[in-house]
Design a protein around this motif. Structure first.
Motif, PDB file in Angstrom:
ATOM      1  N   GLN A  39       0.943  -1.300  -0.071  1.00 56.80           N
ATOM      2  CA  GLN A  39       0.135  -0.037   0.085  1.00 56.80           C
ATOM      3  C   GLN A  39       0.785   1.167   0.030  1.00 56.80           C
ATOM      4  O   GLN A  39       0.572   2.309  -0.577  1.00 56.80           O
ATOM      5  CB  GLN A  39      -0.926  -0.178   1.052  1.00 56.80           C
ATOM      6  CG  GLN A  39      -2.020  -0.994   1.374  1.00 56.80           C
ATOM      7  CD  GLN A  39      -2.976  -1.017   0.153  1.00 56.80           C
ATOM      8  OE1 GLN A  39      -3.320   0.165  -0.477  1.00 56.80           O
ATOM      9  NE2 GLN A  39      -3.275  -2.356  -0.491  1.00 56.80           N
ATOM     10  N   MET A  40       1.867   1.333   0.671  1.00 57.48           N
ATOM     11  CA  MET A  40       2.850   2.318   0.838  1.00 57.48           C
ATOM     12  C   MET A  40       3.551   2.685  -0.699  1.00 57.48           C
ATOM     13  O   MET A  40       3.549   3.776  -1.080  1.00 57.48           O
ATOM     14  CB  MET A  40       3.957   1.991   1.677  1.00 57.48           C
ATOM     15  CG  MET A  40       4.765   3.437   1.957  1.00 57.48           C
ATOM     16  SD  MET A  40       4.121   5.030   1.952  1.00 57.48           S
ATOM     17  CE  MET A  40       3.142   5.071   3.357  1.00 57.48           C
ATOM     18  N   GLY A  41       3.730   1.616  -1.487  1.00 62.96           N
ATOM     19  CA  GLY A  41       4.361   1.619  -2.509  1.00 62.96           C
ATOM     20  C   GLY A  41       3.455   2.294  -3.658  1.00 62.96           C
ATOM     21  O   GLY A  41       3.702   3.279  -4.420  1.00 62.96           O
ATOM     22  N   ASP A  42       2.150   2.046  -3.694  1.00 62.10           N
ATOM     23  CA  ASP A  42       1.035   2.496  -4.164  1.00 62.10           C
ATOM     24  C   ASP A  42       0.827   4.063  -3.826  1.00 62.10           C
ATOM     25  O   ASP A  42       0.730   4.980  -4.725  1.00 62.10           O
ATOM     26  CB  ASP A  42      -0.246   1.892  -4.089  1.00 62.10           C
ATOM     27  CG  ASP A  42      -0.344   0.748  -4.839  1.00 62.10           C
ATOM     28  OD1 ASP A  42       0.410   0.499  -5.898  1.00 62.10           O
ATOM     29  OD2 ASP A  42      -1.309  -0.071  -4.495  1.00 62.10           O
ATOM     30  N   ALA A  43       0.855   4.381  -2.342  1.00 62.11           N
ATOM     31  CA  ALA A  43       0.632   5.738  -1.915  1.00 62.11           C
ATOM     32  C   ALA A  43       1.710   6.772  -2.234  1.00 62.11           C
ATOM     33  O   ALA A  43       1.344   7.770  -2.937  1.00 62.11           O
ATOM     34  CB  ALA A  43       0.391   5.816  -0.580  1.00 62.11           C
ATOM     35  N   MET A  44       2.814   6.266  -2.331  1.00 58.86           N
ATOM     36  CA  MET A  44       3.925   7.047  -2.828  1.00 58.86           C
ATOM     37  C   MET A  44       4.161   7.157  -4.434  1.00 58.86           C
ATOM     38  O   MET A  44       4.260   8.412  -4.675  1.00 58.86           O
ATOM     39  CB  MET A  44       5.337   6.169  -2.612  1.00 58.86           C
ATOM     40  CG  MET A  44       5.779   6.442  -1.113  1.00 58.86           C
ATOM     41  SD  MET A  44       7.043   5.379  -0.548  1.00 58.86           S
ATOM     42  CE  MET A  44       8.321   5.785  -1.860  1.00 58.86           C
ATOM     43  N   SER A  45       3.755   6.294  -5.190  1.00 60.48           N
ATOM     44  CA  SER A  45       3.539   6.365  -6.408  1.00 60.48           C
ATOM     45  C   SER A  45       2.583   7.442  -6.843  1.00 60.48           C
ATOM     46  O   SER A  45       2.809   8.367  -7.637  1.00 60.48           O
ATOM     47  CB  SER A  45       3.321   5.203  -7.200  1.00 60.48           C
ATOM     48  OG  SER A  45       4.429   4.260  -7.044  1.00 60.48           O
ATOM     49  N   ALA A  46       1.390   7.322  -6.249  1.00 58.63           N
ATOM     50  CA  ALA A  46       0.193   8.172  -6.471  1.00 58.63           C
ATOM     51  C   ALA A  46       0.724   9.720  -6.105  1.00 58.63           C
ATOM     52  O   ALA A  46       0.356  10.747  -6.936  1.00 58.63           O
ATOM     53  CB  ALA A  46      -1.064   7.983  -5.516  1.00 58.63           C
ATOM     54  N   TRP A  47       1.446   9.760  -5.000  1.00 57.43           N
ATOM     55  CA  TRP A  47       1.865  11.007  -4.629  1.00 57.43           C
ATOM     56  C   TRP A  47       2.741  11.702  -5.409  1.00 57.43           C
ATOM     57  O   TRP A  47       2.803  12.783  -5.815  1.00 57.43           O
ATOM     58  CB  TRP A  47       2.334  10.990  -3.002  1.00 57.43           C
ATOM     59  CG  TRP A  47       2.774  12.200  -2.314  1.00 57.43           C
ATOM     60  CD1 TRP A  47       1.808  12.680  -1.277  1.00 57.43           C
ATOM     61  CD2 TRP A  47       3.595  13.118  -2.469  1.00 57.43           C
ATOM     62  NE1 TRP A  47       2.474  13.943  -0.939  1.00 57.43           N
ATOM     63  CE2 TRP A  47       3.649  14.158  -1.504  1.00 57.43           C
ATOM     64  CE3 TRP A  47       4.912  13.204  -3.342  1.00 57.43           C
ATOM     65  CZ2 TRP A  47       4.522  15.299  -1.524  1.00 57.43           C
ATOM     66  CZ3 TRP A  47       5.840  14.455  -3.285  1.00 57.43           C
ATOM     67  CH2 TRP A  47       5.487  15.273  -2.266  1.00 57.43           C
ATOM     68  N   LEU A  48       3.623  10.917  -5.900  1.00 55.93           N
ATOM     69  CA  LEU A  48       4.994  11.223  -7.012  1.00 55.93           C
ATOM     70  C   LEU A  48       4.246  11.699  -8.318  1.00 55.93           C
ATOM     71  O   LEU A  48       4.716  12.619  -8.874  1.00 55.93           O
ATOM     72  CB  LEU A  48       5.975  10.206  -6.782  1.00 55.93           C
ATOM     73  CG  LEU A  48       6.460  10.306  -5.646  1.00 55.93           C
ATOM     74  CD1 LEU A  48       7.358   8.989  -5.427  1.00 55.93           C
ATOM     75  CD2 LEU A  48       7.652  11.474  -5.628  1.00 55.93           C
ATOM     76  N   CYS A  49       3.033  11.033  -8.679  1.00 53.91           N
ATOM     77  CA  CYS A  49       2.359  11.249  -9.993  1.00 53.91           C
ATOM     78  C   CYS A  49       2.081  12.596  -9.939  1.00 53.91           C
ATOM     79  O   CYS A  49       2.113  13.481 -10.998  1.00 53.91           O
ATOM     80  CB  CYS A  49       1.718  10.212 -10.491  1.00 53.91           C
ATOM     81  SG  CYS A  49       2.158   8.716 -11.030  1.00 53.91           S
ATOM     82  N   VAL A  50       1.175  12.872  -8.762  1.00 53.26           N
ATOM     83  CA  VAL A  50       0.456  14.350  -8.795  1.00 53.26           C
ATOM     84  C   VAL A  50       1.579  15.443  -8.665  1.00 53.26           C
ATOM     85  O   VAL A  50       1.515  16.373  -9.247  1.00 53.26           O
ATOM     86  CB  VAL A  50      -0.464  14.340  -7.474  1.00 53.26           C
ATOM     87  CG1 VAL A  50      -0.717  15.427  -7.226  1.00 53.26           C
ATOM     88  CG2 VAL A  50      -1.649  13.395  -7.635  1.00 53.26           C
ATOM     89  N   ALA A  51       2.662  15.163  -8.131  1.00 58.29           N
ATOM     90  CA  ALA A  51       3.770  15.933  -8.021  1.00 58.29           C
ATOM     91  C   ALA A  51       4.432  16.420  -9.437  1.00 58.29           C
ATOM     92  O   ALA A  51       4.702  17.531  -9.732  1.00 58.29           O
ATOM     93  CB  ALA A  51       4.836  15.542  -6.812  1.00 58.29           C
ATOM     94  N   GLU A  52       4.601  15.230  -9.987  1.00 57.62           N
ATOM     95  CA  GLU A  52       5.080  15.208 -11.428  1.00 57.62           C
ATOM     96  C   GLU A  52       4.296  16.258 -12.195  1.00 57.62           C
ATOM     97  O   GLU A  52       4.608  16.869 -13.109  1.00 57.62           O
ATOM     98  CB  GLU A  52       5.423  13.952 -12.124  1.00 57.62           C
ATOM     99  CG  GLU A  52       6.490  13.240 -11.481  1.00 57.62           C
ATOM    100  CD  GLU A  52       6.718  11.975 -11.974  1.00 57.62           C
ATOM    101  OE1 GLU A  52       7.773  10.934 -11.649  1.00 57.62           O
ATOM    102  OE2 GLU A  52       6.022  11.241 -12.730  1.00 57.62           O
ATOM    103  N   ASP A  53       2.690  15.713 -12.106  1.00 58.11           N
ATOM    104  CA  ASP A  53       1.796  16.398 -13.110  1.00 58.11           C
ATOM    105  C   ASP A  53       1.538  17.809 -12.729  1.00 58.11           C
ATOM    106  O   ASP A  53       1.638  18.616 -13.763  1.00 58.11           O
ATOM    107  CB  ASP A  53       0.419  15.469 -12.981  1.00 58.11           C
ATOM    108  CG  ASP A  53       0.841  14.398 -13.638  1.00 58.11           C
ATOM    109  OD1 ASP A  53       1.504  13.949 -14.306  1.00 58.11           O
ATOM    110  OD2 ASP A  53      -0.203  13.431 -13.450  1.00 58.11           O
ATOM    111  N   GLU A  54       1.846  18.133 -11.490  1.00 56.74           N
ATOM    112  CA  GLU A  54       1.687  19.479 -11.023  1.00 56.74           C
ATOM    113  C   GLU A  54       2.788  20.556 -11.036  1.00 56.74           C
ATOM    114  O   GLU A  54       2.902  21.494 -10.967  1.00 56.74           O
ATOM    115  CB  GLU A  54       0.941  19.395  -9.564  1.00 56.74           C
ATOM    116  CG  GLU A  54      -0.267  18.915  -9.421  1.00 56.74           C
ATOM    117  CD  GLU A  54      -1.509  19.654 -10.246  1.00 56.74           C
ATOM    118  OE1 GLU A  54      -1.302  20.946 -10.176  1.00 56.74           O
ATOM    119  OE2 GLU A  54      -2.381  19.034 -10.710  1.00 56.74           O
TER     120      GLU A  54
END
Length: 127
Positions: A39-54
């Motif tokens: 779950q932490m791998g998924d949470a980190m990936s989602a957090w980082l995707c948003v940061a990249e996109d924004e």
């Protein structure tokens, strides 16, 4: 992009709680240790995707010896791959118009080559 961060885990009340101190607000829970790590791998990936996109600043990982653990927490190193995460979660098809030399388009048709698939495979290999 591939990232590696330390995550802090704590077992409490039959669940495992997890946080990534370097990624503000990146928290999750799991039913057991293995699930919490996934779950932490998924949470980190989602957090980082948003940061990249924004276009947000993505912090460098802090060395573990410089992170304050809360009582009962343990560290684990967690990897996140935003390209892999996007491939799993953003499967929408987007239409793109591309130009090919006529002879290549003709050859692709003759050999029943799916140009969209070839382009997808080539782009994935690049990233």
């Amino acid at each position: 992009m591939k990232y590696t961060y330390s995550a802090a885990f704590k077992e409490q009340g039959g669940k495992v709680y997890a946080r990534t101190p370097d990624l503000d607000g990146c928290v999750t829970t799991g039913k057991d240790w293995a699930d919490a790590i996934d779950q932490m791998g998924d949470a980190m990936s989602a957090w980082l995707c948003v940061a990249e996109d924004e276009g947000l600043k993505i912090p460098a990982p802090t060395p573990q010896h410089k992170i304050a653990l809360k009582k009962g927490e343990v560290f684990s190193i967690i990897k996140a791959d935003t390209m892999e995460y996007r491939a799993k979660t953003d499967t929408r098809a987007v239409r793109k118009n591309v130009s090919l030399p006529a002879f290549l388009a003709r050859l692709a048709d003759i050999h029943r080559i799916n140009c969209s698939q070839v382009l997808q495979d080539a782009l994935m290999a690049m990233f």
